[in-house]
Design a protein around this motif. Structure first.
Motif, mmCIF file in Angstrom:
data_model
loop_
_atom_site.group_PDB
_atom_site.id
_atom_site.type_symbol
_atom_site.label_atom_id
_atom_site.label_comp_id
_atom_site.label_asym_id
_atom_site.label_seq_id
_atom_site.Cartn_x
_atom_site.Cartn_y
_atom_site.Cartn_z
ATOM 1 N N LEU A 21 -0.098 21.950 52.973
ATOM 2 C CA LEU A 21 0.012 20.195 52.639
ATOM 3 C C LEU A 21 1.302 19.872 51.548
ATOM 4 C CD1 LEU A 21 -2.934 18.122 50.721
ATOM 5 C CD2 LEU A 21 -2.909 19.971 49.775
ATOM 6 N N GLY A 22 1.624 21.340 51.327
ATOM 7 C CA GLY A 22 3.073 21.245 50.685
ATOM 8 C C GLY A 22 4.152 20.645 52.151
ATOM 9 N N PHE A 23 3.648 20.396 52.788
ATOM 10 C CA PHE A 23 4.811 19.979 53.515
ATOM 11 C C PHE A 23 4.948 18.868 53.940
ATOM 12 C CE2 PHE A 23 6.118 19.024 58.173
ATOM 13 C CZ PHE A 23 7.153 19.545 58.133
ATOM 14 N N GLY A 24 4.012 18.643 53.528
ATOM 15 C CA GLY A 24 3.110 16.838 53.725
ATOM 16 C C GLY A 24 4.665 16.004 52.442
ATOM 17 N N VAL A 25 4.111 16.671 51.542
ATOM 18 C CA VAL A 25 4.846 16.260 49.592
ATOM 19 C C VAL A 25 6.619 16.945 49.938
ATOM 20 C CG1 VAL A 25 5.108 16.883 47.587
ATOM 21 C CG2 VAL A 25 3.202 16.625 48.537
ATOM 22 N N VAL A 26 7.220 17.490 50.937
ATOM 23 C CA VAL A 26 8.248 17.707 51.145
ATOM 24 C C VAL A 26 9.225 16.851 52.203
ATOM 25 C CG1 VAL A 26 10.212 19.210 51.719
ATOM 26 C CG2 VAL A 26 8.721 20.589 50.633
ATOM 27 N N LEU A 27 8.329 16.281 53.181
ATOM 28 C CA LEU A 27 9.044 15.870 54.072
ATOM 29 C C LEU A 27 9.208 14.048 53.868
ATOM 30 C CD1 LEU A 27 9.429 14.752 56.863
ATOM 31 C CD2 LEU A 27 6.744 14.352 56.887
ATOM 32 N N LEU A 28 8.363 13.531 52.468
ATOM 33 C CA LEU A 28 8.459 12.560 51.349
ATOM 34 C C LEU A 28 9.435 12.479 51.178
ATOM 35 C CD1 LEU A 28 6.752 9.897 52.751
ATOM 36 C CD2 LEU A 28 5.353 9.933 50.794
ATOM 37 N N TYR A 29 9.156 13.599 50.635
ATOM 38 C CA TYR A 29 10.041 13.681 49.451
ATOM 39 C C TYR A 29 11.579 13.715 49.547
ATOM 40 C CZ TYR A 29 12.712 15.604 44.929
ATOM 41 O OH TYR A 29 14.154 15.559 44.376
ATOM 42 N N LYS A 30 12.295 14.393 51.046
ATOM 43 C CA LYS A 30 13.601 14.727 51.582
ATOM 44 C C LYS A 30 13.514 12.319 52.120
ATOM 45 C CE LYS A 30 14.888 17.511 54.105
ATOM 46 N NZ LYS A 30 16.027 18.454 53.437
ATOM 47 N N THR A 198 3.197 11.732 56.699
ATOM 48 C CA THR A 198 2.657 12.549 56.039
ATOM 49 C C THR A 198 1.319 12.548 55.469
ATOM 50 O OG1 THR A 198 3.136 13.378 53.427
ATOM 51 C CG2 THR A 198 2.926 10.931 53.548
ATOM 52 N N ALA A 199 1.004 11.239 56.269
ATOM 53 C CA ALA A 199 -0.718 10.691 55.972
ATOM 54 C C ALA A 199 -2.039 11.328 57.280
ATOM 55 C CB ALA A 199 -0.646 9.670 55.875
ATOM 56 N N ALA A 200 -0.765 11.610 58.616
ATOM 57 C CA ALA A 200 -1.651 12.526 59.544
ATOM 58 C C ALA A 200 -1.252 13.850 59.289
ATOM 59 C CB ALA A 200 -0.477 12.502 60.482
ATOM 60 N N ILE A 201 -0.699 14.711 58.841
ATOM 61 C CA ILE A 201 -0.121 15.943 58.598
ATOM 62 C C ILE A 201 -1.566 16.125 56.937
ATOM 63 C CG2 ILE A 201 0.998 17.449 57.059
ATOM 64 C CD1 ILE A 201 2.868 16.517 58.340
ATOM 65 N N ALA A 202 -1.911 15.231 56.186
ATOM 66 C CA ALA A 202 -2.756 15.429 54.881
ATOM 67 C C ALA A 202 -4.100 15.431 55.631
ATOM 68 C CB ALA A 202 -2.497 14.072 54.318
ATOM 69 N N THR A 203 -4.071 14.243 57.211
ATOM 70 C CA THR A 203 -5.355 14.360 57.381
ATOM 71 C C THR A 203 -5.781 16.030 57.801
ATOM 72 O OG1 THR A 203 -5.015 12.350 57.676
ATOM 73 C CG2 THR A 203 -6.412 13.324 58.939
ATOM 74 N N VAL A 204 -4.686 16.706 59.081
ATOM 75 C CA VAL A 204 -4.849 17.857 59.292
ATOM 76 C C VAL A 204 -5.569 18.797 58.371
ATOM 77 C CG1 VAL A 204 -3.966 19.546 60.380
ATOM 78 C CG2 VAL A 204 -3.773 17.012 61.586
ATOM 79 N N VAL A 205 -4.762 19.051 57.058
ATOM 80 C CA VAL A 205 -5.466 20.132 55.924
ATOM 81 C C VAL A 205 -6.811 18.976 55.257
ATOM 82 C CG1 VAL A 205 -4.362 20.593 54.092
ATOM 83 C CG2 VAL A 205 -3.033 20.018 55.275
ATOM 84 N N GLY A 206 -7.021 18.441 55.327
ATOM 85 C CA GLY A 206 -8.090 17.533 55.529
ATOM 86 C C GLY A 206 -9.447 18.377 55.742
ATOM 87 N N MET A 220 -10.050 18.636 47.201
ATOM 88 C CA MET A 220 -8.850 18.900 47.143
ATOM 89 C C MET A 220 -7.832 19.531 45.631
ATOM 90 S SD MET A 220 -7.716 18.746 50.470
ATOM 91 C CE MET A 220 -6.045 19.114 50.373
ATOM 92 N N GLU A 221 -9.617 18.915 44.795
ATOM 93 C CA GLU A 221 -8.693 19.511 43.331
ATOM 94 C C GLU A 221 -8.256 20.864 43.642
ATOM 95 O OE1 GLU A 221 -11.684 18.620 40.217
ATOM 96 O OE2 GLU A 221 -11.455 16.207 40.876
ATOM 97 N N PRO A 222 -8.897 21.944 43.855
ATOM 98 C CA PRO A 222 -9.034 23.441 43.783
ATOM 99 C C PRO A 222 -7.332 23.773 44.299
ATOM 100 C CG PRO A 222 -10.850 23.390 44.489
ATOM 101 C CD PRO A 222 -10.558 21.924 44.903
ATOM 102 N N TYR A 223 -7.343 22.910 45.333
ATOM 103 C CA TYR A 223 -5.564 23.467 46.452
ATOM 104 C C TYR A 223 -4.034 22.198 45.718
ATOM 105 C CZ TYR A 223 -9.646 24.745 48.862
ATOM 106 O OH TYR A 223 -10.485 25.253 49.457
ATOM 107 N N LEU A 224 -4.849 21.043 45.316
ATOM 108 C CA LEU A 224 -3.597 19.935 45.018
ATOM 109 C C LEU A 224 -2.637 21.187 43.430
ATOM 110 C CD1 LEU A 224 -5.087 16.346 44.390
ATOM 111 C CD2 LEU A 224 -3.356 17.625 45.947
ATOM 112 N N LEU A 225 -2.651 21.186 42.636
ATOM 113 C CA LEU A 225 -1.920 22.326 41.924
ATOM 114 C C LEU A 225 -1.254 23.592 42.770
ATOM 115 C CD1 LEU A 225 -3.504 22.031 38.058
ATOM 116 C CD2 LEU A 225 -1.410 21.437 38.947
ATOM 117 N N LEU A 226 -2.174 23.812 43.244
ATOM 118 C CA LEU A 226 -1.472 25.847 43.898
ATOM 119 C C LEU A 226 -0.522 24.331 45.189
ATOM 120 C CD1 LEU A 226 -4.629 27.711 44.412
ATOM 121 C CD2 LEU A 226 -2.526 27.450 42.993
ATOM 122 N N ALA A 227 -0.699 23.941 45.895
ATOM 123 C CA ALA A 227 0.141 23.433 47.052
ATOM 124 C C ALA A 227 1.280 22.884 46.386
ATOM 125 C CB ALA A 227 -0.640 22.791 47.830
#
Lengths: 293, 395
Positions: A21-30, A198-206, A220-227
């Protein structure tokens, strides 16, 4: 000892999901310099599309997964065009707030269209039983498969960023966007592709989470802050650091929960987050950002 | 969108009530200062129809409305129709406060029903100030049991958990019990009640875990439970959290040797759809009414189907229907003139009154105004909850 090992392995599995989940965030951030707070909502959306495709069309799960990934990639592109692309020089804070707005918008639409009667049982992707045992503790097929899928995706990402033209362009854009633009590379097209990825990665996680978490608009609420914690610990600019961050968070959460309580685990994880932010703001593997004054 | 929806709902409710109160509304008479008219009686409900607890709570007020509609179509009670104004509070205290004030200003005869622990602290002062009754809320607030103007049908969770622990160990033998409990106000009372009941049944309380709605992974808890090898696992949390926990228990081969034991969330369609196959014949549930599908639920089920076809027939809508049946029965037993005082006398005069087919006999004792004296023990079989027997509640 067997219990401890089982907690570590299940921690690695849940940590890998957090990392994904975080990987998608980093990918987009980069790629764009924007931390995407809508990542969890995209994951939920992808899982709902997969589920609804199954109930409405009656197709096999594998086909529904492919449909969901394709649909969310298109939606990712659409979100970029409609929400992020207009006036995209408005500053990072503006764009980050847009991703927050996107998150609320997507969740509101899911609530409106599909939430009645939730949570829904999501079809099992893997055998719910144990893959093997460590002493008296079982290691589930879910854990084994999630780790396997994450390793494959991580390797794929490594190969793309290391050996393909588009991957190298992403790396270049994340390092020196202005120079990449001057070289004639269409950075907005790259950003569009990053949103689709990033949308594709998010879907795989979901889809990986939904069978355990049950499908609901708030799954996803329990996971977001941890991600996001995993991202910060690994480093917001490090595509490899997020995996370490995720696994650290997953293991700490499960081991502390096992021998203490889940509240204590939350306390330890966020203490770790604050320690990293205080003493190594760029994360364990990130680069400090240097700006000319 | 939710706020807009709430505003629209509220506006519609206000328009409806305003319309009904207008001079041109020919079918109804004036009401007195206690909310009672010659041919109608007004009840007011603040209930979460939307928001996080909307899905389980809305069916409860739908259940009231369906049964009252049925009664009214039969001519009402002694010629008096029951009008229940239901306002959405979205499980927010300011909204519940506004609803309470609006309803008290009508005035309504009583606050009726409502679901969740958030509204009673808001509505009770309004009821007290306006000398109103507060009838049959479904909430876990201990003060509801001892406040003179409040009458409850829904037992406190601590009473439910203690009683179901005792009943289960009596029927299936004493054993080791582990308690998974939502970390909400009252958690200590719940744990104390289960410990006491276990000790009394000569069982062994091996531990508990307080969980929140946001647990990222139930595997550590499943591993912890597995190491303790309990005979029973008692679960008090939401349907979704219970289903997720059971997924982890199955994956870790950590199911109890005898039974999972739970409360009405385990009889909801949301839980049964997700987990029934995993707990077939392995789960016992304490219910305030008979479960859906029971022959005694037939009247309410057909009324729900007729007047509120979109409402799921689940423990929440059945409880709402039962509460409406109890109110109608009490109104029937209350001599003219119907006042808040005479209505209370009727309730307090009941002894094992069979006011609803869905519930065991009802007795309100002073000073503890809990009408339910027993609960139903049901078992999950083939995707449905099936009533086994009733068990007593502490009085």
């Amino acid at each position: 000892m067997a219990l401890f090992l089982s907690a570590v392995i299940s921690g690695i599995a849940s940590g890998v999901l957090l990392a994904l989940l975080g990987f998608g965030v980093v990918l987009l951030y980069k790629a764009t310099g924007v931390a995407n707070f809508a990542q969890g909502a995209l994951a939920t959306l992808g899982a709902f599309i997969c589920y609804k495709a199954g109930t409405a069309l009656g197709l096999p799960l594998a086909v529904n997964i492919v449909l969901a990934v394709a649909a969310t990639m298109l939606l990712g592109a659409l979100f970029y065009w409609l929400i992020l692309r207009p006036k995209d020089d408005a500053g990072r804070l503006n764009l980050v707030i847009r991703t927050l707005g996107l998150q609320m918008l997507v969740l509101a639409v899911i609530e409106y269209l599909w939430a009645a009667g939730q949570p829904f049982p999501f079809p099992k992707i893997f055998d719910p039983g144990a893959a093997f045992a460590l002493g008296s503790a079982a290691v589930s097929w879910d854990s084994v498969a999630i780790i396997g899928i994450a390793v494959v995706l991580g390797m794929l990402a490594y190969l793309v960023f290391r050996y393909t033209d588009i991957g190298l362009m992403f790396v270049a854009m994340s390092e020196k966007a202005e120079i990449v633009q001057m070289l004639g590379i269409r950075t907005r097209r790259l950003t569009l592709i990053a949103w689709m990825a990033t949308a594709a990665i998010a879907t795989v996680v979901g889809i990986l989470l939904a069978p355990q978490a049950l499908l609901s608009s708030d799954m996803m609420e329990p996971y977001l802050l941890l991600a996001f914690t995993a991202v910060v610990i690994g480093g917001l600019t490090s595509l490899s650091g997020v995996w370490v961050g995720g696994i650290v968070v997953g293991i700490v959460n499960n081991v502390v929960s096992l021998y203490g309580t889940s509240d204590l685990a939350t306390f330890v994880i966020f203490a770790l987050l604050l320690a990293v932010l205080s003493f190594r703001p760029q994360g364990l593997f990130g680069h400090p950002e240097i700006e000319r004054l | 969108m939710t706020t807009l929806d709430n505003c629209l709902r509220r506006a519609l409710a206000v328009l409806l009530v305003a319309g009904m109160s207008a001079p041109g509304y020919a079918q109804t008479s004036a009401i007195n200062k206690e909310g009672v008219g010659q041919d109608r009686i007004l009840l007011g409900t603040s209930n979460p129809l939307t928001g996080p607890v909307g899905p389980p709570c809305k069916p409860m007020s739908d259940g009231h409305l369906a049964w009252f509609q049925h009664v009214n179509d039969q001519g009402g009670v002694h010629g008096r129709k029951i009008e229940n104004i239901v306002l959405d509070d979205a499980y927010k205290a300011p909204e519940a406060l506004a609803n309470g004030r609006q309803l008290a200003a009508k005035p309504v005869f009583a606050f009726f029903g409502g679901c969740g622990t958030l509204q009673p602290p808001v509505l009770m002062p309004i009821a007290k100030q306006n000398k109103m009754l507060y009838l049959f809320p479904s909430a876990g607030n201990p003060e509801l049991m001892t406040t003179p103007f409040v009458y409850s049908l829904f037992p406190l969770y601590s009473d439910q958990n203690g009683a179901v622990t005792a009943a289960t160990m009596k029927k299936y033998g004493p054993g080791k019990i582990f308690f998974v409990v939502a970390d909400v106000p009252g958690v200590e009372d719940n744990i104390a009640a289960v410990k006491a009941a276990t000790e009394q049944a000569q069982g062994s309380y091996v531990g508990d875990e307080r969980v929140t709605q946001r647990e990222p992974d139930y595997t550590p808890l499943a591993l912890k439970i597995k190491a303790l090898k309990p005979d029973y696992i008692l679960i008090l949390t939401t349907a979704a959290a219970t289903a997720r926990l059971i997924n982890a228990l199955v994956a870790q081969d950590a199911m109890p040797t005898k039974y999972l034991v739970g409360t009405l969330t385990m009889a909801t369609p949301a839980f049964l759809n997700a987990s029934a196959s995993l707990v077939n014949d392995k789960a016992l549930i304490a219910l305030p009414t008979v479960p859906p599908g029971d022959p005694r639920a037939k009247a309410c089920e057909s009324v729900l189907k007729k007047y509120s076809p979109e409402t799921p027939v689940d423990p929440f809508s059945l409880f709402g229907c039962a509460a409406a049946q109890v109110f109608a029965a009490a109104l029937e037993d209350t001599p003219e003139p119907v006042t808040r005082e005479s209505f209370q006398k009727t309730l307090l005069g009941w002894k094992e009154k069979q006011a609803s087919e869905l519930m065991p006999g009802i007795t309100f004792n002073n000073p503890r105004h809990l009408g339910a004296t027993e609960m139903v023990l049901a078992r999950i079989v083939d995707g449905k909850s099936v009533a086994e027997e009733t068990f007593p509640l502490p009085q």
